[in-house]
Every structure is written in structure tokens, then in C-alpha cells.
Design a protein around this motif. Structure first.
Motif, PDB file in Angstrom:
ATOM      1  N   UNK A 112      44.144 -13.141   4.442  1.00 37.63           N
ATOM      2  CA  UNK A 112      44.987 -14.240   4.928  1.00 37.63           C
ATOM      3  C   UNK A 112      46.021 -14.568   3.867  1.00 37.63           C
ATOM      4  N   UNK A 113      47.170 -15.041   4.332  1.00 36.62           N
ATOM      5  CA  UNK A 113      48.267 -15.416   3.440  1.00 36.62           C
ATOM      6  C   UNK A 113      48.727 -16.811   3.832  1.00 36.62           C
ATOM      7  N   UNK A 114      48.531 -17.739   2.923  1.00 33.07           N
ATOM      8  CA  UNK A 114      48.763 -19.146   3.235  1.00 33.07           C
ATOM      9  C   UNK A 114      49.883 -19.699   2.370  1.00 33.07           C
ATOM     10  N   UNK A 115      50.868 -20.292   3.017  1.00 32.21           N
ATOM     11  CA  UNK A 115      51.969 -20.914   2.297  1.00 32.21           C
ATOM     12  C   UNK A 115      51.727 -22.413   2.181  1.00 32.21           C
ATOM     13  N   UNK A 116      51.701 -22.903   0.937  1.00 28.76           N
ATOM     14  CA  UNK A 116      51.560 -24.338   0.720  1.00 28.76           C
ATOM     15  C   UNK A 116      52.888 -24.973   0.332  1.00 28.76           C
ATOM     16  N   UNK A 117      53.848 -24.142  -0.034  1.00 25.72           N
ATOM     17  CA  UNK A 117      55.192 -24.635  -0.349  1.00 25.72           C
ATOM     18  C   UNK A 117      55.938 -24.921   0.946  1.00 25.72           C
ATOM     19  N   UNK A 118      56.977 -25.747   0.870  1.00 26.99           N
ATOM     20  CA  UNK A 118      57.806 -25.967   2.057  1.00 26.99           C
ATOM     21  C   UNK A 118      58.403 -24.647   2.531  1.00 26.99           C
ATOM     22  N   UNK A 177      47.570 -16.139 -10.525  1.00 26.70           N
ATOM     23  CA  UNK A 177      46.245 -16.197 -11.147  1.00 26.70           C
ATOM     24  C   UNK A 177      45.165 -16.002 -10.099  1.00 26.70           C
ATOM     25  N   UNK A 178      43.984 -15.548 -10.521  1.00 27.39           N
ATOM     26  CA  UNK A 178      42.848 -15.526  -9.608  1.00 27.39           C
ATOM     27  C   UNK A 178      42.512 -16.955  -9.193  1.00 27.39           C
ATOM     28  N   UNK A 179      42.094 -17.121  -7.936  1.00 32.80           N
ATOM     29  CA  UNK A 179      41.892 -18.475  -7.421  1.00 32.80           C
ATOM     30  C   UNK A 179      40.840 -19.269  -8.138  1.00 32.80           C
ATOM     31  N   UNK A 199      50.961 -27.789  -7.918  1.00 34.65           N
ATOM     32  CA  UNK A 199      52.041 -26.816  -7.852  1.00 34.65           C
ATOM     33  C   UNK A 199      51.619 -25.508  -7.211  1.00 34.65           C
ATOM     34  N   UNK A 200      50.501 -25.545  -6.518  1.00 34.37           N
ATOM     35  CA  UNK A 200      50.050 -24.348  -5.804  1.00 34.37           C
ATOM     36  C   UNK A 200      50.965 -24.091  -4.617  1.00 34.37           C
ATOM     37  N   UNK A 201      51.604 -22.919  -4.587  1.00 34.62           N
ATOM     38  CA  UNK A 201      52.584 -22.622  -3.520  1.00 34.62           C
ATOM     39  C   UNK A 201      52.067 -21.612  -2.520  1.00 34.62           C
ATOM     40  N   UNK A 205      38.566 -12.682  -5.183  1.00 34.84           N
ATOM     41  CA  UNK A 205      39.104 -12.413  -3.848  1.00 34.84           C
ATOM     42  C   UNK A 205      40.208 -13.385  -3.454  1.00 34.84           C
ATOM     43  N   UNK A 206      40.688 -14.159  -4.408  1.00 35.76           N
ATOM     44  CA  UNK A 206      41.753 -15.109  -4.118  1.00 35.76           C
ATOM     45  C   UNK A 206      42.856 -14.993  -5.161  1.00 35.76           C
ATOM     46  N   UNK A 207      44.084 -14.850  -4.678  1.00 38.10           N
ATOM     47  CA  UNK A 207      45.242 -14.853  -5.566  1.00 38.10           C
ATOM     48  C   UNK A 207      46.038 -16.121  -5.303  1.00 38.10           C
ATOM     49  N   UNK A 208      46.349 -16.835  -6.366  1.00 46.51           N
ATOM     50  CA  UNK A 208      47.148 -18.048  -6.217  1.00 46.51           C
ATOM     51  C   UNK A 208      48.475 -17.886  -6.933  1.00 46.51           C
ATOM     52  N   UNK A 209      49.498 -18.493  -6.356  1.00 50.46           N
ATOM     53  CA  UNK A 209      50.813 -18.535  -6.984  1.00 50.46           C
ATOM     54  C   UNK A 209      51.169 -19.990  -7.235  1.00 50.46           C
ATOM     55  N   UNK A 210      51.247 -20.337  -8.523  1.00 50.82           N
ATOM     56  CA  UNK A 210      51.621 -21.695  -8.917  1.00 50.82           C
ATOM     57  C   UNK A 210      53.040 -21.667  -9.467  1.00 50.82           C
ATOM     58  N   UNK A 211      53.825 -22.668  -9.126  1.00 48.14           N
ATOM     59  CA  UNK A 211      55.217 -22.668  -9.586  1.00 48.14           C
ATOM     60  C   UNK A 211      55.757 -24.096  -9.683  1.00 48.14           C
TER      61      UNK A 211
END
Length: 277
Positions: free
Chosen positions: A22-28, A75-77, A85-87, A98-104
Motif C-alpha cells: 500500500x502507498x499512503x499519502x499524508x501530505x496535501x 526511514x524504516x517505519x 512531518x510524515x508525508x 516492512x514500512x518505509x516512511x518519508x518525512x519532510x
DNA sequence: CGCATTTCCTGGTAGC
DNA sequence: TGCTACCAGGAAATGC
């Protein structure tokens, strides 16, 4: 670019061959995060890099493009788990992590999916110069590129067009090593200056990669490590200090809206030795 | 098209 | 201490 390459090297063994559950967007929503949900169900085939862009070809014919901007962190989740800032959050199959997070924090980064045939629709990617450490970055090609521009050499380097991957830190460092003034017109450099600058760009980028990049504030690899190249910087961040080559006071200025440091003695705007022949 | 300028965005910090 | 003002910059958008 050294920071991106360091991150890429850590991501490759982790992500290659993994399917995105799954690919989840938390950013606008917006162009910086376009269609990232389409990664869901596709397998990551490789983790490659062009300039400062990470390119992850997906099994369904799409390309996942990640740009860290200035403050992006992958980073790994389980390491950071949420935060303001999790995007983006990707779930992967095949076991931990099993989780990749992108913080920005500053939102200068990008995390989007495009059709592989259309990945060059991003303007900078479409006009991106050769890889600085590759065989395509030749003296003749670099000279031909510089001859096409009257912009200040530093500005032109930052455009990514003559060569990919040179950011603000490395532009200043390479110009100092090559003894070229940042405001010199790109097409005014001599053949010798062009050749020396090309080698300086390669050397400074390679040295920084060997040190895992430069950590100024936030930069961290996925494993949480910082780089060590900041200890080797000769001009960036050293305005007002002494030039390591000649002892003169390094000058801070603004070139192309970017903070710039150079040595007024080692990097004269007018060519040295006007009478030499 | 080339080039200059403006915009995005917020944590950190200098100054008061 | 707490507030304001400003700085940092990669790439895209905008202006000419």
C-alpha cells in the motif's frame, strides 16, 4: 548528490524486489506527490539515481521518483513512527522492516509516480546533464555546455544542465578548488579552467560520497547515520574565516539567490596572468 | 529559448 | 523568557 547516493546505497538492498502493498499519502495532494498511490501492487525493481533524483522503476511500467529536497528523510517505519512531518508511508511485503516512511519538514521534497516513458516530464530531469562520476561527463562535452551560457558559472552549475548533481555546497567547493570566481560567465572560462573545474567537481563529489555526504542539520541516512564530509569543507559555511590555501578572508555573497563563499585572492574575477604567454 | 526573479516552507537562531 | 525577524535552499513557476 553525495547525500542522495548514500541514501540510495542503503535503500537498494532493502527495497529491490519488494512489492508495495500500500502507498499512503499524508501530505496535501499536489504535483509533488502526484499519483504515488499507483505504486500500490507494483514491485520495486531497482533503486537508481540521476543527479539528486532517486528513480525506482516499478513492475507495472511506472517510475517512483523520490527527491529529498533539503530536509527529506527516508526511514524504516519502526524508527520514527508518525510525527508531524510524515508525508508518505509505504507498506512492503516480504518481512521486516516492512514500512518505509518519508518525512519532510520543509516540504521541498517530492515523492511521486509517473509512467516510465514519461519520467522526464519533470523539467530538471528532462534537461539534466551527464552524471558527474560517469564516463559521459567529458572535457569536450563540459566545454561545449559552458560555451552555451553567459550566466554566472555557479548559477549555471546549479541549473543541473552542464552536469547533474551539483548543489550549493559542492558548487562553492568545486569553484574554490578550481580557482574560478562564482560570478565568472560560464562561457568565459578558459579551456584549462574548464578542465580543472570538471576534475574538481568529480573529486569533491567522490570525496563526499566516500564520507557518506555532508550533514549540516537534518540529513540522515535511512539507518539514522549522519555524513562526515562537513569536516572537509574548504569554503561553504566559512565566510569570514581564512582561506586554507592563501590565508585571505573568505567573502560571503549572494549569487543567483544562493549564499555563496569564495576566496577573493584565489578566485579572481578577472583572469590571472594577463601577460603570460 | 535564455536568463532573472519569485515562490514554496518551517526549524533554527540572532537580536531585542 | 518570550517574542519577532530573518535565514537556509532545490526546483518549478513566472516574467521578460
Amino acid at each position: 548528490m553525495p547525500e542522495v547516493e548514500t541514501v540510495r546505497r542503503e535503500l537498494e538492498p532493502w527495497l529491490s524486489g519488494r512489492r508495495v502493498v500500500s502507498a499512503e499519502r499524508l501530505a496535501p495532494a499536489g504535483p509533488k506527490y502526484a499519483d504515488l498511490e499507483r505504486a500500490s501492487g507494483q514491485t520495486i525493481q531497482a533503486v537508481t539515481r540521476r543527479g539528486k533524483f532517486m528513480l525506482l522503476p516499478l513492475s507495472g511500467g511506472d517510475e517512483l521518483i523520490i527527491h529529498l529536497g533539503m530536509t527529506g528523510v527516508v526511514s524504516p517505519g519502526h524508527r520514527q513512527g508518525g510525527g508531524p512531518h510524515l508525508r508518505v508511508r509505504l507498506r512492503l511485503d516480504g518481512g521486516e522492516p516492512d514500512t518505509l516512511e518519508f518525512h519532510d519538514p520543509r516540504r521541498f521534497g517530492r515523492f511521486l509516480v509517473v509512467r516510465s516513458q514519461e519520467y522526464q516530464t519533470l523539467p530538471t530531469l528532462a534537461a539534466l546533464g551527464p552524471e558527474p562520476l560517469g564516463d559521459d561527463f567529458t572535457d569536450a562535452g563540459f566545454a561545449a555546455a559552458l560555451a552555451r551560457s553567459r550566466a554566472p558559472i555557479k548559477t549555471y552549475l546549479l541549473s543541473q544542465r552542464p552536469v547533474a548533481g551539483v548543489g550549493n555546497i559542492y558548487a562553492d567547493e568545486a569553484l574554490w578548488r578550481a580557482r574560478v570566481h562564482p560570478l565568472a560567465s560560464a562561457n568565459s572560462l578558459s579551456r584549462v579552467q574548464t578542465a580543472v573545474l570538471r576534475v574538481a567537481i568529480r573529486d569533491v563529489l567522490a570525496a563526499s560520497i566516500a564520507a557518506n555526504g555532508t550533514t549540516l542539520r537534518d540529513y540522515r541516512t535511512p539507518a539514522g547515520a549522519s555524513g562526515e564530509f562537513e569536516g572537509y569543507l574548504d569554503v561553504y559555511g566559512r565566510g569570514g574565516s581564512e582561506c586554507r590555501s592563501c590565508g585571505a578572508v573568505l567573502v560571503k555573497s549572494v549569487v543567483g539567490q544562493r549564499g555563496t563563499v569564495h576566496c577573493p585572492v584565489c578566485q579572481p574575477l578577472q583572469p590571472q596572468d594577463p601577460g603570460a604567454r
